[in-house]
Design a protein around this motif. Structure first.
Motif, PDB file in Angstrom:
ATOM      1  N   GLN A   1       0.837  -1.190   0.000  1.00  0.00           N
ATOM      2  CA  GLN A   1       0.000   0.000   0.000  1.00  0.00           C
ATOM      3  C   GLN A   1       0.878   1.248   0.000  1.00  0.00           C
ATOM      4  O   GLN A   1       2.004   1.226   0.493  1.00  0.00           O
ATOM      5  N   LEU A   2       0.343   2.340  -0.553  1.00  0.00           N
ATOM      6  CA  LEU A   2       1.122   3.553  -0.757  1.00  0.00           C
ATOM      7  C   LEU A   2       0.510   4.710   0.013  1.00  0.00           C
ATOM      8  O   LEU A   2      -0.711   4.832   0.106  1.00  0.00           O
ATOM      9  N   ASN A   3       1.386   5.570   0.527  1.00  0.00           N
ATOM     10  CA  ASN A   3       0.958   6.758   1.257  1.00  0.00           C
ATOM     11  C   ASN A   3       1.842   7.915   0.815  1.00  0.00           C
ATOM     12  O   ASN A   3       2.978   8.039   1.247  1.00  0.00           O
ATOM     13  N   ASP A   4       1.308   8.733  -0.091  1.00  0.00           N
ATOM     14  CA  ASP A   4       2.050   9.849  -0.689  1.00  0.00           C
ATOM     15  C   ASP A   4       3.310   9.359  -1.409  1.00  0.00           C
ATOM     16  O   ASP A   4       4.431   9.737  -1.060  1.00  0.00           O
ATOM     17  N   PRO A   5       3.158   8.509  -2.438  1.00  0.00           N
ATOM     18  CA  PRO A   5       4.329   8.015  -3.173  1.00  0.00           C
ATOM     19  C   PRO A   5       5.024   9.142  -3.925  1.00  0.00           C
ATOM     20  O   PRO A   5       4.373  10.081  -4.395  1.00  0.00           O
ATOM     21  N   ARG A   6       6.349   9.029  -4.077  1.00  0.00           N
ATOM     22  CA  ARG A   6       7.126  10.084  -4.740  1.00  0.00           C
ATOM     23  C   ARG A   6       7.842   9.508  -5.978  1.00  0.00           C
ATOM     24  O   ARG A   6       7.249   9.362  -7.026  1.00  0.00           O
ATOM     25  N   GLY A   7       9.126   9.191  -5.857  1.00  0.00           N
ATOM     26  CA  GLY A   7       9.897   8.766  -7.016  1.00  0.00           C
ATOM     27  C   GLY A   7       9.573   7.356  -7.479  1.00  0.00           C
ATOM     28  O   GLY A   7       9.112   6.514  -6.707  1.00  0.00           O
ATOM     29  N   VAL A   8       9.825   7.090  -8.769  1.00  0.00           N
ATOM     30  CA  VAL A   8       9.612   5.776  -9.382  1.00  0.00           C
ATOM     31  C   VAL A   8      10.854   5.414 -10.188  1.00  0.00           C
ATOM     32  O   VAL A   8      11.446   6.269 -10.850  1.00  0.00           O
TER      33      VAL A   8
ATOM     34  N   ILE B   1      -2.069  13.292 -21.022  1.00  0.00           N
ATOM     35  CA  ILE B   1      -2.625  12.052 -20.478  1.00  0.00           C
ATOM     36  C   ILE B   1      -3.225  12.335 -19.116  1.00  0.00           C
ATOM     37  O   ILE B   1      -2.581  12.937 -18.254  1.00  0.00           O
ATOM     38  N   GLY B   2      -4.468  11.880 -18.898  1.00  0.00           N
ATOM     39  CA  GLY B   2      -5.082  11.961 -17.582  1.00  0.00           C
ATOM     40  C   GLY B   2      -5.869  13.229 -17.341  1.00  0.00           C
ATOM     41  O   GLY B   2      -5.630  14.269 -17.964  1.00  0.00           O
ATOM     42  N   THR B   3      -6.829  13.136 -16.412  1.00  0.00           N
ATOM     43  CA  THR B   3      -7.600  14.272 -15.943  1.00  0.00           C
ATOM     44  C   THR B   3      -7.686  14.199 -14.423  1.00  0.00           C
ATOM     45  O   THR B   3      -7.370  13.179 -13.813  1.00  0.00           O
ATOM     46  N   GLU B   4      -8.146  15.284 -13.794  1.00  0.00           N
ATOM     47  CA  GLU B   4      -8.203  15.338 -12.332  1.00  0.00           C
ATOM     48  C   GLU B   4      -9.292  14.418 -11.797  1.00  0.00           C
ATOM     49  O   GLU B   4     -10.430  14.428 -12.262  1.00  0.00           O
ATOM     50  N   GLY B   5      -8.935  13.607 -10.807  1.00  0.00           N
ATOM     51  CA  GLY B   5      -9.923  12.746 -10.178  1.00  0.00           C
ATOM     52  C   GLY B   5      -9.296  11.606  -9.424  1.00  0.00           C
ATOM     53  O   GLY B   5      -8.064  11.487  -9.338  1.00  0.00           O
ATOM     54  N   HIS B   6     -10.131  10.720  -8.894  1.00  0.00           N
ATOM     55  CA  HIS B   6      -9.665   9.614  -8.069  1.00  0.00           C
ATOM     56  C   HIS B   6     -10.165   8.268  -8.601  1.00  0.00           C
ATOM     57  O   HIS B   6     -10.219   7.291  -7.867  1.00  0.00           O
ATOM     58  N   GLN B   7     -10.545   8.226  -9.883  1.00  0.00           N
ATOM     59  CA  GLN B   7     -10.950   6.975 -10.502  1.00  0.00           C
ATOM     60  C   GLN B   7      -9.816   6.447 -11.383  1.00  0.00           C
ATOM     61  O   GLN B   7      -8.789   7.108 -11.565  1.00  0.00           O
ATOM     62  N   GLN B   8      -9.998   5.274 -11.948  1.00  0.00           N
ATOM     63  CA  GLN B   8      -8.966   4.698 -12.811  1.00  0.00           C
ATOM     64  C   GLN B   8      -8.766   5.580 -14.034  1.00  0.00           C
ATOM     65  O   GLN B   8      -9.720   6.031 -14.662  1.00  0.00           O
ATOM     66  N   GLY B   9      -7.515   5.813 -14.362  1.00  0.00           N
ATOM     67  CA  GLY B   9      -7.176   6.680 -15.481  1.00  0.00           C
ATOM     68  C   GLY B   9      -7.118   8.140 -15.123  1.00  0.00           C
ATOM     69  O   GLY B   9      -6.671   8.957 -15.925  1.00  0.00           O
ATOM     70  N   MET B  10      -7.544   8.500 -13.909  1.00  0.00           N
ATOM     71  CA  MET B  10      -7.491   9.879 -13.441  1.00  0.00           C
ATOM     72  C   MET B  10      -6.298  10.066 -12.515  1.00  0.00           C
ATOM     73  O   MET B  10      -5.844   9.121 -11.880  1.00  0.00           O
ATOM     74  N   LEU B  11      -5.812  11.293 -12.441  1.00  0.00           N
ATOM     75  CA  LEU B  11      -4.645  11.600 -11.632  1.00  0.00           C
ATOM     76  C   LEU B  11      -4.972  12.733 -10.674  1.00  0.00           C
ATOM     77  O   LEU B  11      -5.775  13.611 -10.990  1.00  0.00           O
ATOM     78  N   TYR B  12      -4.326  12.704  -9.511  1.00  0.00           N
ATOM     79  CA  TYR B  12      -4.447  13.815  -8.579  1.00  0.00           C
ATOM     80  C   TYR B  12      -3.053  14.133  -8.046  1.00  0.00           C
ATOM     81  O   TYR B  12      -2.448  13.344  -7.337  1.00  0.00           O
ATOM     82  N   GLU B  13      -2.540  15.283  -8.453  1.00  0.00           N
ATOM     83  CA  GLU B  13      -1.176  15.700  -8.119  1.00  0.00           C
ATOM     84  C   GLU B  13      -0.175  14.588  -8.452  1.00  0.00           C
ATOM     85  O   GLU B  13       0.487  14.035  -7.569  1.00  0.00           O
ATOM     86  N   PRO B  14      -0.037  14.248  -9.736  1.00  0.00           N
ATOM     87  CA  PRO B  14       0.904  13.192 -10.122  1.00  0.00           C
ATOM     88  C   PRO B  14       2.338  13.576  -9.788  1.00  0.00           C
ATOM     89  O   PRO B  14       2.717  14.741  -9.857  1.00  0.00           O
ATOM     90  N   LYS B  15       3.136  12.560  -9.443  1.00  0.00           N
ATOM     91  CA  LYS B  15       4.530  12.805  -9.065  1.00  0.00           C
ATOM     92  C   LYS B  15       5.451  11.890  -9.862  1.00  0.00           C
ATOM     93  O   LYS B  15       5.685  12.106 -11.036  1.00  0.00           O
ATOM     94  N   GLY B  16       5.978  10.830  -9.240  1.00  0.00           N
ATOM     95  CA  GLY B  16       6.952   9.995  -9.934  1.00  0.00           C
ATOM     96  C   GLY B  16       6.415   9.390 -11.220  1.00  0.00           C
ATOM     97  O   GLY B  16       5.242   9.022 -11.320  1.00  0.00           O
TER      98      GLY B  16
ATOM     99  N   SER C   1       0.510   8.986  -8.008  1.00  0.00           N
ATOM    100  CA  SER C   1      -0.108  10.265  -7.673  1.00  0.00           C
ATOM    101  C   SER C   1      -0.823  10.127  -6.335  1.00  0.00           C
ATOM    102  O   SER C   1      -0.784   9.078  -5.689  1.00  0.00           O
ATOM    103  N   LYS C   2      -1.514  11.197  -5.934  1.00  0.00           N
ATOM    104  CA  LYS C   2      -2.295  11.180  -4.699  1.00  0.00           C
ATOM    105  C   LYS C   2      -3.725  10.704  -4.941  1.00  0.00           C
ATOM    106  O   LYS C   2      -4.614  10.985  -4.135  1.00  0.00           O
TER     107      LYS C   2
END
Length: 409
Positions: free
Chosen positions: A154-161, A370-385, A398-399
């Motif tokens: 499980q992930l909690n605020d993941p950063r680098g990849v 690629i991607g739009t704001e949200g919390h469903q599959q294919g959506m991103l929220y503050e993407p990072k690594g 992302s978050k």
């Protein structure tokens, strides 16, 4: 007479009890006051340390500003004229490229000097580029995994990849869980790394069986081996000397295993060998607050996130070639934080505040979103690594509350 004025034993006991209680009360008050004074002293020391750090940062910024102004004063008018001529040549070459087939353009390494060499051998260039057209089909992720939480996988605020090139395994810096999670390229949870050994991991890079992790919590770089998942060595502390770091961010390796570290608040790229011995630094007066770094065959790419985010393109020796503004009208990106390079040296950038991934050509032209704001599959929220596997899968964290790890292919 002595018997008439004798004090009864009960009175003596009462007096002793009152005295003892008074003494105990005074001792307790003294202990409380002592604790208060110790806390005050501790807070004063912390404030002094914070002020000293602020002073050092301000001194560094003033020194860099002074150096920059001195260089500007020394600027040679002829050099400025040469730079204008070079820019006009670049603009002219860009216009000429419009008439070249798109399939051919995508095959080029788009550095201006290499374009001139490529014109003479157009007939040898493959007409069908591999993999690039896939970006237009990435409307949603094929795999969404890595639920939010603190348990294994499980992930909690993941950063680098980072990706292990031999196995395509995905390594994620699990920032708030203080460890690294390992997944297969199909999203299956495999293992953990650095449990109870990492302090706020941010960046991650892999070369062979070595895994390098930067930690914000204690300004260190940690080296693990995949042979037995053990910690090999740890270097670093807060500071500006060689081997010290001030807010280390992302890191990467070159083909021979040298480690390039974005040392953000020291405004430099710190380079180390495979055993993390310091080799040299890359600095440039226009390169402030480097956040992410990548190395290709003969280039170093540095993403800086100061007031005007820039992608700086340097030689391996650190000489600046050119820069691209990564936000505003030119790049249409709000807050670039992480990036990677695809097989054609296109920039694939995580845009934190537009909640999307942007793909740009080497000269800065937008190719895909690629991607739009949200919390469903294919959506991103503050993407990072972000990373691309050798088998052409795009990995993003992302978050997203439901799917913090997503794999596009």
């Amino acid at each position: 007479m002595a018997e008439r004025y004798a004090v009864p034993p009960k009175v003596v006991d009462l007096i002793e009890t009152l005295i003892n209680n008074t003494i105990d009360g005074l001792v307790m008050k003294l202990n409380v006051r002592r604790a208060q004074l110790l806390k005050i002293v501790h807070n004063m020391r912390e404030e002094k340390r914070a002020a000293e750090r602020g002073r050092k940062e301000m001194t560094t910024k003033l020194t860099e500003t002074q150096s920059y102004l001195q260089e500007q004063l020394k600027e040679n008018p002829l050099q400025s004229m040469q730079e204008r001529i070079d820019k006009e040549m670049e603009d002219k070459l860009r216009e000429l490229r419009i008439n070249i087939p798109v399939e051919t353009k995508l095959q080029w390494q788009c550095d201006t000097r290499e374009i001139e060499m490529s014109i003479s051998r157009l007939g040898d260039i493959v007409q069908e580029p591999v993999g690039v057209s896939k970006y237009s089909t990435f409307q949603t992720s094929t795999i969404a995994t890595g639920k939010k939480g603190s348990g294994p996988g499980q992930l909690n605020d993941p950063r680098g990849v980072a990706i292990h090139e031999a196995t395509n395994q995905i390594f994620v810096a699990n920032y708030s869980n203080n460890r690294v999670e390992i997944f297969s390229d199909t999203g299956e949870y495999l293992n953990q790394l650095g449990v109870r050994q990492l302090n706020r991991p941010r960046g991650i890079a892999i070369h062979g069986e070595n895994v390098y992790v930067s930690c914000w919590g204690n300004d260190t770089i940690n080296q693990f081996t995949l042979t037995d998942m053990s910690l090999v060595r740890k270097i670093g502390s807060w500071g500006s000397n060689n081997g010290q770091f001030n807010n280390p961010r992302q890191l990467t390796t070159d083909p021979i295993g040298h480690v390039f570290i974005a040392d953000q608040l020291n405004h430099r790229i710190s380079i180390h060998d495979t055993d993390l011995n310091h080799l040299r630094n890359i600095t440039h007066q226009s390169m402030t607050q480097p956040f992410d770094v990548k190395v290709s065959r003969d280039r170093v790419y540095v993403l800086c996130i100061n007031d005007n985010p820039c992608m700086h393109v340097l030689t391996l020796e650190g000489d600046k070639l050119h820069s691209l503004i990564t936000c505003g009208l030119g790049m249409d990106v709000l807050c670039p934080v992480f990036f990677c390079l695809d097989s054609l040296n296109n920039f694939v950038i995580s845009d934190r505040y537009s909640h999307s991934i942007r793909v740009f050509s080497p000269e800065g032209n937008l190719l895909h979103k690629i991607g739009t704001e949200g919390h469903q599959q294919g959506m991103l929220y503050e993407p990072k690594g972000i990373a691309i596997t050798p088998n052409e899968r795009l990995v993003s964290v992302s978050k997203n509350e439901n799917y913090p790890l997503q794999i596009f292919y």
